[in-house]
Design a protein around this motif. Structure first.
Motif, PDB file in Angstrom:
ATOM      1  N   ASP A  77      50.693  78.217  32.027  1.00  7.80           N
ATOM      2  CA  ASP A  77      50.412  79.578  31.568  1.00  7.80           C
ATOM      3  C   ASP A  77      51.084  80.586  32.485  1.00  7.80           C
ATOM      4  OD1 ASP A  77      48.208  79.225  29.370  1.00  7.80           O
ATOM      5  OD2 ASP A  77      47.732  77.820  30.978  1.00  7.80           O
ATOM      6  N   LEU A  78      51.295  80.159  33.729  1.00  5.59           N
ATOM      7  CA  LEU A  78      51.953  81.004  34.714  1.00  5.59           C
ATOM      8  C   LEU A  78      52.693  80.103  35.691  1.00  5.59           C
ATOM      9  CD1 LEU A  78      52.354  83.827  36.073  1.00  5.59           C
ATOM     10  CD2 LEU A  78      50.260  83.343  37.368  1.00  5.59           C
ATOM     11  N   MET A  79      53.917  80.471  36.011  1.00  7.01           N
ATOM     12  CA  MET A  79      54.691  79.756  37.026  1.00  7.01           C
ATOM     13  C   MET A  79      55.432  80.799  37.855  1.00  7.01           C
ATOM     14  SD  MET A  79      57.495  76.697  36.665  1.00  7.01           S
ATOM     15  CE  MET A  79      58.791  77.690  35.955  1.00  7.01           C
ATOM     16  N   PHE A  80      55.371  80.634  39.173  1.00  4.93           N
ATOM     17  CA  PHE A  80      56.061  81.581  40.044  1.00  4.93           C
ATOM     18  C   PHE A  80      56.392  80.937  41.376  1.00  4.93           C
ATOM     19  CE2 PHE A  80      51.557  82.128  40.814  1.00  4.93           C
ATOM     20  CZ  PHE A  80      51.443  82.288  42.191  1.00  4.93           C
ATOM     21  N   THR A  81      57.190  81.647  42.158  1.00 11.43           N
ATOM     22  CA  THR A  81      57.583  81.170  43.478  1.00 11.43           C
ATOM     23  C   THR A  81      56.908  82.006  44.559  1.00 11.43           C
ATOM     24  OG1 THR A  81      59.508  82.607  43.581  1.00 11.43           O
ATOM     25  CG2 THR A  81      59.836  80.413  42.634  1.00 11.43           C
ATOM     26  N   LYS A  82      56.917  81.425  45.747  1.00 15.77           N
ATOM     27  CA  LYS A  82      56.413  82.127  46.927  1.00 15.77           C
ATOM     28  C   LYS A  82      57.269  81.715  48.111  1.00 15.77           C
ATOM     29  CE  LYS A  82      52.872  78.685  48.031  1.00 15.77           C
ATOM     30  NZ  LYS A  82      53.627  78.120  49.145  1.00 15.77           N
ATOM     31  N   HIS A  83      57.188  82.507  49.182  1.00 21.53           N
ATOM     32  CA  HIS A  83      57.935  82.215  50.404  1.00 21.53           C
ATOM     33  C   HIS A  83      56.999  82.037  51.596  1.00 21.53           C
ATOM     34  CE1 HIS A  83      61.464  83.308  48.121  1.00 21.53           C
ATOM     35  NE2 HIS A  83      61.015  84.537  47.953  1.00 21.53           N
ATOM     36  N   VAL A  84      55.702  82.168  51.377  1.00 23.50           N
ATOM     37  CA  VAL A  84      54.692  82.053  52.429  1.00 23.50           C
ATOM     38  C   VAL A  84      53.651  81.027  52.002  1.00 23.50           C
ATOM     39  CG1 VAL A  84      55.063  84.417  53.268  1.00 23.50           C
ATOM     40  CG2 VAL A  84      53.349  83.983  51.493  1.00 23.50           C
ATOM     41  N   ASN A  85      52.626  80.840  52.823  1.00 17.85           N
ATOM     42  CA  ASN A  85      51.647  79.797  52.556  1.00 17.85           C
ATOM     43  C   ASN A  85      50.738  80.060  51.362  1.00 17.85           C
ATOM     44  OD1 ASN A  85      51.953  79.857  55.838  1.00 17.85           O
ATOM     45  ND2 ASN A  85      51.977  77.809  54.969  1.00 17.85           N
ATOM     46  N   SER A  86      50.211  81.240  51.224  1.00 19.36           N
ATOM     47  CA  SER A  86      49.223  81.501  50.184  1.00 19.36           C
ATOM     48  C   SER A  86      49.860  81.776  48.825  1.00 19.36           C
ATOM     49  CB  SER A  86      48.358  82.705  50.566  1.00 19.36           C
ATOM     50  OG  SER A  86      47.488  83.043  49.499  1.00 19.36           O
ATOM     51  N   ALA A  87      49.337  81.118  47.799  1.00 18.78           N
ATOM     52  CA  ALA A  87      49.782  81.387  46.431  1.00 18.78           C
ATOM     53  C   ALA A  87      49.378  82.794  45.987  1.00 18.78           C
ATOM     54  CB  ALA A  87      49.214  80.351  45.472  1.00 18.78           C
ATOM     55  N   PHE A  88      48.463  83.413  46.708  1.00 17.80           N
ATOM     56  CA  PHE A  88      48.076  84.784  46.384  1.00 17.80           C
ATOM     57  C   PHE A  88      49.088  85.811  46.906  1.00 17.80           C
ATOM     58  CE2 PHE A  88      44.006  82.677  45.744  1.00 17.80           C
ATOM     59  CZ  PHE A  88      43.589  83.265  44.563  1.00 17.80           C
ATOM     60  N   HIS A  89      50.117  85.333  47.611  1.00 17.85           N
ATOM     61  CA  HIS A  89      51.148  86.219  48.149  1.00 17.85           C
ATOM     62  C   HIS A  89      52.519  85.750  47.684  1.00 17.85           C
ATOM     63  CE1 HIS A  89      47.711  86.740  50.904  1.00 17.85           C
ATOM     64  NE2 HIS A  89      48.075  88.004  50.824  1.00 17.85           N
ATOM     65  N   GLY A  90      52.690  85.661  46.375  1.00 17.75           N
ATOM     66  CA  GLY A  90      53.940  85.183  45.807  1.00 17.75           C
ATOM     67  C   GLY A  90      54.652  86.252  45.008  1.00 17.75           C
ATOM     68  N   ALA A  91      55.614  85.808  44.209  1.00 17.77           N
ATOM     69  CA  ALA A  91      56.413  86.711  43.389  1.00 17.77           C
ATOM     70  C   ALA A  91      55.592  87.366  42.281  1.00 17.77           C
ATOM     71  CB  ALA A  91      57.597  85.948  42.789  1.00 17.77           C
ATOM     72  N   VAL A  92      54.423  86.792  42.009  1.00 14.28           N
ATOM     73  CA  VAL A  92      53.496  87.324  41.013  1.00 14.28           C
ATOM     74  C   VAL A  92      52.182  87.616  41.731  1.00 14.28           C
ATOM     75  CG1 VAL A  92      52.082  86.636  39.020  1.00 14.28           C
ATOM     76  CG2 VAL A  92      54.508  86.086  39.072  1.00 14.28           C
ATOM     77  N   ASP A  93      51.490  88.648  41.303  1.00 11.98           N
ATOM     78  CA  ASP A  93      50.178  88.956  41.858  1.00 11.98           C
ATOM     79  C   ASP A  93      49.159  88.041  41.175  1.00 11.98           C
ATOM     80  OD1 ASP A  93      47.656  89.978  42.543  1.00 11.98           O
ATOM     81  OD2 ASP A  93      48.404  92.046  42.605  1.00 11.98           O
ATOM     82  N   LEU A  94      48.892  86.886  41.796  1.00  8.51           N
ATOM     83  CA  LEU A  94      47.997  85.885  41.214  1.00  8.51           C
ATOM     84  C   LEU A  94      46.594  86.443  41.013  1.00  8.51           C
ATOM     85  CD1 LEU A  94      47.448  83.005  40.245  1.00  8.51           C
ATOM     86  CD2 LEU A  94      47.115  82.356  42.650  1.00  8.51           C
ATOM     87  N   HIS A  95      46.099  87.194  41.966  1.00 10.47           N
ATOM     88  CA  HIS A  95      44.763  87.779  41.850  1.00 10.47           C
ATOM     89  C   HIS A  95      44.678  88.674  40.610  1.00 10.47           C
ATOM     90  CE1 HIS A  95      40.920  89.462  42.882  1.00 10.47           C
ATOM     91  NE2 HIS A  95      41.418  90.656  43.203  1.00 10.47           N
ATOM     92  N   GLN A  96      45.680  89.507  40.416  1.00  6.30           N
ATOM     93  CA  GLN A  96      45.691  90.396  39.249  1.00  6.30           C
ATOM     94  C   GLN A  96      45.744  89.580  37.952  1.00  6.30           C
ATOM     95  OE1 GLN A  96      49.247  92.793  38.721  1.00  6.30           O
ATOM     96  NE2 GLN A  96      48.023  94.479  37.909  1.00  6.30           N
ATOM     97  N   TRP A  97      46.569  88.527  37.928  1.00  6.27           N
ATOM     98  CA  TRP A  97      46.696  87.699  36.732  1.00  6.27           C
ATOM     99  C   TRP A  97      45.367  87.022  36.403  1.00  6.27           C
ATOM    100  CZ3 TRP A  97      46.349  82.512  35.386  1.00  6.27           C
ATOM    101  CH2 TRP A  97      46.912  82.166  34.152  1.00  6.27           C
ATOM    102  N   LEU A  98      44.730  86.431  37.409  1.00  2.75           N
ATOM    103  CA  LEU A  98      43.444  85.754  37.189  1.00  2.75           C
ATOM    104  C   LEU A  98      42.383  86.743  36.717  1.00  2.75           C
ATOM    105  CD1 LEU A  98      43.456  83.458  40.347  1.00  2.75           C
ATOM    106  CD2 LEU A  98      43.657  82.672  37.978  1.00  2.75           C
ATOM    107  N   THR A  99      42.350  87.899  37.348  1.00  2.00           N
ATOM    108  CA  THR A  99      41.371  88.929  36.974  1.00  2.00           C
ATOM    109  C   THR A  99      41.574  89.384  35.526  1.00  2.00           C
ATOM    110  OG1 THR A  99      41.226  89.673  39.273  1.00  2.00           O
ATOM    111  CG2 THR A  99      40.481  91.215  37.588  1.00  2.00           C
ATOM    112  N   ALA A 100      42.832  89.597  35.150  1.00  2.00           N
ATOM    113  CA  ALA A 100      43.132  90.037  33.778  1.00  2.00           C
ATOM    114  C   ALA A 100      42.708  88.997  32.746  1.00  2.00           C
ATOM    115  CB  ALA A 100      44.620  90.345  33.632  1.00  2.00           C
ATOM    116  N   LYS A 101      42.738  87.728  33.118  1.00  3.61           N
ATOM    117  CA  LYS A 101      42.348  86.643  32.212  1.00  3.61           C
ATOM    118  C   LYS A 101      40.850  86.352  32.271  1.00  3.61           C
ATOM    119  CE  LYS A 101      46.561  85.353  30.972  1.00  3.61           C
ATOM    120  NZ  LYS A 101      47.033  85.593  29.638  1.00  3.61           N
ATOM    121  N   GLY A 102      40.130  87.036  33.152  1.00  5.72           N
ATOM    122  CA  GLY A 102      38.690  86.804  33.291  1.00  5.72           C
ATOM    123  C   GLY A 102      38.368  85.485  33.982  1.00  5.72           C
TER     124      GLY A 102
END
Length: 183
Positions: A77-102
Motif C-alpha cells: 500500500d506504501l513503499m518508500f526509501t530512507k537514509h536513517v534508522n527509523s522508518a518514521f524519518h524517510g522519504a514519506v511521512d509514515l506517521h502522517q500516512w498511518l494517521t490518514a488511514k486511521g
C-alpha cells in the motif's frame, strides 16, 4: 486495521562483510507475515534503506539495495526509501500516512533487529502507536562495542527485546502470535 511494516529486507544484508548473523528463519517468517497480510487485505508497507555511502552493501542503485526474493510480487500500500534508522524519518511521512488511514497498530519485521527495527519501534511507541515486533522475523549481526567486546547477534536481539519491552515501546512477540492480530 493493523499495518505490517517490513523494514530493509534487502539483498545487501547477505554481503559477507556484514559478519555473523542470527536467526536463519527470519526470511521465512517475513514471508509468512507478508502472505498473511496480503490474504487478509490489511495494509502493507515496504521500507528500503538506500545508503548514501559509496561502497555500502545497501548503496542506492546497486543490486544490494534491492529487496530480497521473499518480497517478490508484493503489492504494498506504501513503499518508500530512507537514509536513517527509523522508518518514521524517510522519504514519506509514515506517521502522517498511518494517521490518514486511521491505523494505530503496527507490526514490525525486517533487518536489523537492533538498528532499524528497534529504532522504528521506539519512535512508533513514542508517537502513540500500539507496536508489535515479530522478533523471529528479524535478524542482526555480531557487533563490537567501544571497548572491543563483541556481543553476538543473539545477545543483541535479546537486548532489543528487553529495551522495547522494558521501555514500554512495543510488545515483543513471534510471527505466530502476530498472526492472531489478523483474526
Amino acid at each position: 486495521m493493523t499495518a505490517l511494516i517490513l523494514i530493509d529486507v534487502q539483498r545487501g544484508f547477505d554481503d559477507p562483510r556484514a559478519g555473523k548473523r542470527n536467526n536463519p528463519a527470519a526470511e521465512s517468517n517475513i514471508k509468512t507475515l507478508l502472505d498473511a497480510w496480503t490474504s487478509a487485505g490489511q495494509p502493507l508497507v515496504l521500507v528500503r534503506h538506500d545508503s548514501l555511502f559509496k561502497g555500502s552493501p545497501l548503496e542506492q542503485g546497486t543490486p544490494g539495495a534491492r529487496f530480497k526474493p521473499e518480497l517478490d510480487g508484493a503489492e504494498p500500500d506504501l513503499m518508500f526509501t530512507k537514509h536513517v534508522n527509523s522508518a518514521f524519518h524517510g522519504a514519506v511521512d509514515l506517521h502522517q500516512w498511518l494517521t490518514a488511514k486511521g491505523i494505530n497498530r503496527i507490526v514490525l519485521a525486517g533487518i536489523q533487529t537492533n538498528m532499524c527495527v528497534e529504532t522504528t519501534a521506539r519512535v512508533g511507541g513514542n508517537l502513540g502507536y500500539e507496536v508489535h515486533v515479530a522478533l523471529d522475523a528479524t535478524f542482526t549481526f555480531d557487533q563490537a562495542g567501544p571497548d572491543g567486546t563483541v556481543l553476538t547477534a543473539d545477545e543483541l536481539s535479546r537486548a532489543t527485546a528487553t529495551n522495547l519491552h522494558g521501555g514500554g515501546f512495543a510488545t515483543v512477540t513471534s510471527t505466530q502470535e502476530v498472526l492472531t492480530l489478523l483474526g
